[in-house]
Design a protein around this motif. Sequence first.
Motif, PDB file in Angstrom:
ATOM      1  N   SER A 145       0.853  -1.180   0.000  1.00  0.00           N
ATOM      2  CA  SER A 145       0.000   0.000   0.000  1.00  0.00           C
ATOM      3  C   SER A 145       0.892   1.235   0.000  1.00  0.00           C
ATOM      4  O   SER A 145       2.099   1.152   0.281  1.00  0.00           O
ATOM      5  N   SER A 146       0.326   2.385  -0.298  1.00  0.00           N
ATOM      6  CA  SER A 146       1.120   3.617  -0.298  1.00  0.00           C
ATOM      7  C   SER A 146       1.676   3.894   1.099  1.00  0.00           C
ATOM      8  O   SER A 146       2.808   4.381   1.237  1.00  0.00           O
ATOM      9  N   ALA A 147       0.891   3.568   2.138  1.00  0.00           N
ATOM     10  CA  ALA A 147       1.366   3.783   3.513  1.00  0.00           C
ATOM     11  C   ALA A 147       2.513   2.841   3.849  1.00  0.00           C
ATOM     12  O   ALA A 147       3.481   3.235   4.510  1.00  0.00           O
ATOM     13  N   GLU A 148       2.426   1.597   3.404  1.00  0.00           N
ATOM     14  CA  GLU A 148       3.499   0.633   3.666  1.00  0.00           C
ATOM     15  C   GLU A 148       4.766   1.037   2.920  1.00  0.00           C
ATOM     16  O   GLU A 148       5.882   0.956   3.476  1.00  0.00           O
ATOM     17  N   TYR A 149       4.626   1.449   1.674  1.00  0.00           N
ATOM     18  CA  TYR A 149       5.790   1.895   0.912  1.00  0.00           C
ATOM     19  C   TYR A 149       6.457   3.073   1.606  1.00  0.00           C
ATOM     20  O   TYR A 149       7.694   3.111   1.743  1.00  0.00           O
ATOM     21  N   PHE A 150       5.667   4.029   2.028  1.00  0.00           N
ATOM     22  CA  PHE A 150       6.207   5.173   2.763  1.00  0.00           C
ATOM     23  C   PHE A 150       6.948   4.713   4.006  1.00  0.00           C
ATOM     24  O   PHE A 150       8.056   5.183   4.301  1.00  0.00           O
ATOM     25  N   ARG A 151       6.377   3.779   4.736  1.00  0.00           N
ATOM     26  CA  ARG A 151       6.956   3.304   5.993  1.00  0.00           C
ATOM     27  C   ARG A 151       8.303   2.625   5.760  1.00  0.00           C
ATOM     28  O   ARG A 151       9.265   2.855   6.496  1.00  0.00           O
ATOM     29  N   PHE A 152       8.372   1.763   4.742  1.00  0.00           N
ATOM     30  CA  PHE A 152       9.632   1.076   4.443  1.00  0.00           C
ATOM     31  C   PHE A 152      10.707   2.085   4.042  1.00  0.00           C
ATOM     32  O   PHE A 152      11.832   2.037   4.554  1.00  0.00           O
ATOM     33  N   CYS A 153      10.369   2.986   3.116  1.00  0.00           N
ATOM     34  CA  CYS A 153      11.362   3.967   2.666  1.00  0.00           C
ATOM     35  C   CYS A 153      11.767   4.905   3.801  1.00  0.00           C
ATOM     36  O   CYS A 153      12.952   5.242   3.939  1.00  0.00           O
ATOM     37  N   ARG A 154      10.810   5.321   4.601  1.00  0.00           N
ATOM     38  CA  ARG A 154      11.121   6.238   5.700  1.00  0.00           C
ATOM     39  C   ARG A 154      12.133   5.630   6.659  1.00  0.00           C
ATOM     40  O   ARG A 154      13.042   6.324   7.144  1.00  0.00           O
ATOM     41  N   ALA A 155      12.010   4.340   6.940  1.00  0.00           N
ATOM     42  CA  ALA A 155      12.952   3.683   7.848  1.00  0.00           C
ATOM     43  C   ALA A 155      14.374   3.769   7.305  1.00  0.00           C
ATOM     44  O   ALA A 155      15.323   4.052   8.046  1.00  0.00           O
ATOM     45  N   PHE A 156      14.554   3.529   5.996  1.00  0.00           N
ATOM     46  CA  PHE A 156      15.890   3.604   5.412  1.00  0.00           C
ATOM     47  C   PHE A 156      16.404   5.039   5.368  1.00  0.00           C
ATOM     48  O   PHE A 156      17.598   5.282   5.573  1.00  0.00           O
ATOM     49  N   TYR A 157      15.519   5.995   5.127  1.00  0.00           N
ATOM     50  CA  TYR A 157      15.937   7.398   5.188  1.00  0.00           C
ATOM     51  C   TYR A 157      16.373   7.772   6.607  1.00  0.00           C
ATOM     52  O   TYR A 157      17.349   8.516   6.785  1.00  0.00           O
ATOM     53  N   ARG A 158      15.681   7.280   7.597  1.00  0.00           N
ATOM     54  CA  ARG A 158      16.056   7.584   8.981  1.00  0.00           C
ATOM     55  C   ARG A 158      17.392   6.945   9.348  1.00  0.00           C
ATOM     56  O   ARG A 158      18.185   7.532  10.091  1.00  0.00           O
ATOM     57  N   VAL A 159      17.640   5.741   8.849  1.00  0.00           N
ATOM     58  CA  VAL A 159      18.951   5.115   9.052  1.00  0.00           C
ATOM     59  C   VAL A 159      20.037   5.980   8.421  1.00  0.00           C
ATOM     60  O   VAL A 159      21.076   6.256   9.034  1.00  0.00           O
ATOM     61  N   GLU A 160      19.807   6.419   7.190  1.00  0.00           N
ATOM     62  CA  GLU A 160      20.773   7.285   6.504  1.00  0.00           C
ATOM     63  C   GLU A 160      20.972   8.584   7.266  1.00  0.00           C
ATOM     64  O   GLU A 160      22.099   9.076   7.415  1.00  0.00           O
ATOM     65  N   LEU A 161      19.888   9.148   7.766  1.00  0.00           N
ATOM     66  CA  LEU A 161      19.950  10.393   8.519  1.00  0.00           C
ATOM     67  C   LEU A 161      20.811  10.225   9.766  1.00  0.00           C
ATOM     68  O   LEU A 161      21.651  11.086  10.080  1.00  0.00           O
ATOM     69  N   TYR A 162      20.636   9.116  10.467  1.00  0.00           N
ATOM     70  CA  TYR A 162      21.436   8.862  11.668  1.00  0.00           C
ATOM     71  C   TYR A 162      22.927   8.789  11.317  1.00  0.00           C
ATOM     72  O   TYR A 162      23.764   9.397  11.997  1.00  0.00           O
ATOM     73  N   PHE A 163      23.250   8.056  10.288  1.00  0.00           N
ATOM     74  CA  PHE A 163      24.664   7.913   9.913  1.00  0.00           C
ATOM     75  C   PHE A 163      25.269   9.252   9.492  1.00  0.00           C
ATOM     76  O   PHE A 163      26.407   9.569   9.856  1.00  0.00           O
ATOM     77  N   CYS A 164      24.524  10.041   8.732  1.00  0.00           N
ATOM     78  CA  CYS A 164      25.040  11.340   8.292  1.00  0.00           C
ATOM     79  C   CYS A 164      25.260  12.285   9.464  1.00  0.00           C
ATOM     80  O   CYS A 164      26.235  13.039   9.497  1.00  0.00           O
ATOM     81  N   LEU A 165      24.368  12.248  10.430  1.00  0.00           N
ATOM     82  CA  LEU A 165      24.443  13.180  11.556  1.00  0.00           C
ATOM     83  C   LEU A 165      25.475  12.768  12.596  1.00  0.00           C
ATOM     84  O   LEU A 165      26.145  13.625  13.183  1.00  0.00           O
ATOM     85  N   PHE A 166      25.616  11.476  12.828  1.00  0.00           N
ATOM     86  CA  PHE A 166      26.404  11.033  13.980  1.00  0.00           C
ATOM     87  C   PHE A 166      27.646  10.232  13.624  1.00  0.00           C
ATOM     88  O   PHE A 166      28.331   9.737  14.516  1.00  0.00           O
TER      89      PHE A 166
END
Length: 418
Positions: A145-166
Amino acid sequence: MSSITKLPCEVIVLVLRDLGNMRSLLPCLLTCRYFYSCFRENPGVAADILRQQVTPALIPYSIAALEASRLNPRTGAAVQELLETLYTEPSKLADRLRTMSVPLLAKMGNMHEATHSLATTFANSSWTCLSNDQGSRISGSLSLSSAEYFRFCRAFYRVELYFCLFRTSTPSTAAELLDGSDKERFLSKHAPWENEQLGCALEFLERQLSEASHDVLAHDVELGELGIDYLTAGDGNGWRQLWLSQGIGFIYRLINENSYETKKALLKSTFGAGSADLYEALCTPSEEGLDDVIPLAEYTDEALTTLFPVLDSQDTDKGPFEAWRVAFNVWPRCAWVMLVNSFGLRKRAYVFWDWDRLERYGMLELSDNVPEGSELQYTGEEYDAMYESFKERSNIWQKGGSGYWSRGDESKIVWRHR
């Protein structure tokens, strides 16, 4: 025959806007001067293409990841300002899209290409696991679903965000401007089931990294001389955490590279680079919940709503929350993320699915048939073989040899003195 260059500029712009992927833009502009001229008159078309590719809901995360990679200096105040904007006023980030240069938009497009590929691969592999589980009623191909797709992609973006910041710097100048409280504040912006999503994504990336790097790490003479552990999973393996810390783009390149030598060069290129151990951060309970020994089952819905209000208007489905509540029902607050015996659930992306999917397939009960352990756990014999290979490869290196080693076979070794 009529030429496409006879079409009005407005029509050409509509064609460009419908490309759907930033990677396709440059070849189109190089096709003829007329295309390039139409683009110059309507530069906003690049942002429109990116918005279609990334989807509007994910644009703030895409921009935040880009901004995080460019923060200089990377101070605690700058980090918190970026995170505060992302989580409370995401539209402010989305508004920056129109003023971004084409190279930056292309960079975001490349990042989303990697994110999309990894997220959908994870979703499909999780669905395959669920389909294969004994007693599972799940079958057929997966359509997110569009919500599931968003959820999966968001998790990987948040992982990337953590690595870039810290990710620590080399030399560690900017790293000294951040401390553990900044990392804890980042994770505290998520409900526990959302941090479980980060854990799911991280362990998937580790499995991909382990598979992609195994041939090089288990056979290369030089890397054997360095004694690089290719078996231990999680935060007990500093080398693996180093490679994970290089982010989504690095991992995506590694797993899609076929050349042994190129893979080795990629792995070696990170020597001396900074690292950020997300696994350790997720496994470390927050100080706020350390003294709370009340099991999750005794919390009312109202109490949990007070503790974890919905922050993301794009993700209001109760599926992830209900799946998490079943898995952690008997555990107190200090243990609400990354239980060791939940590897199997995280591999099956249990906190990503919509409620109607969970209900339709009875997926809340599937945990009874899910193996608890990780396939990244190895026997004592396998560790003995790894340490023995370190000795053999070190001996070859000390004698001037390099290249591909196999037990009992030195035919691919290259000797410097010969």
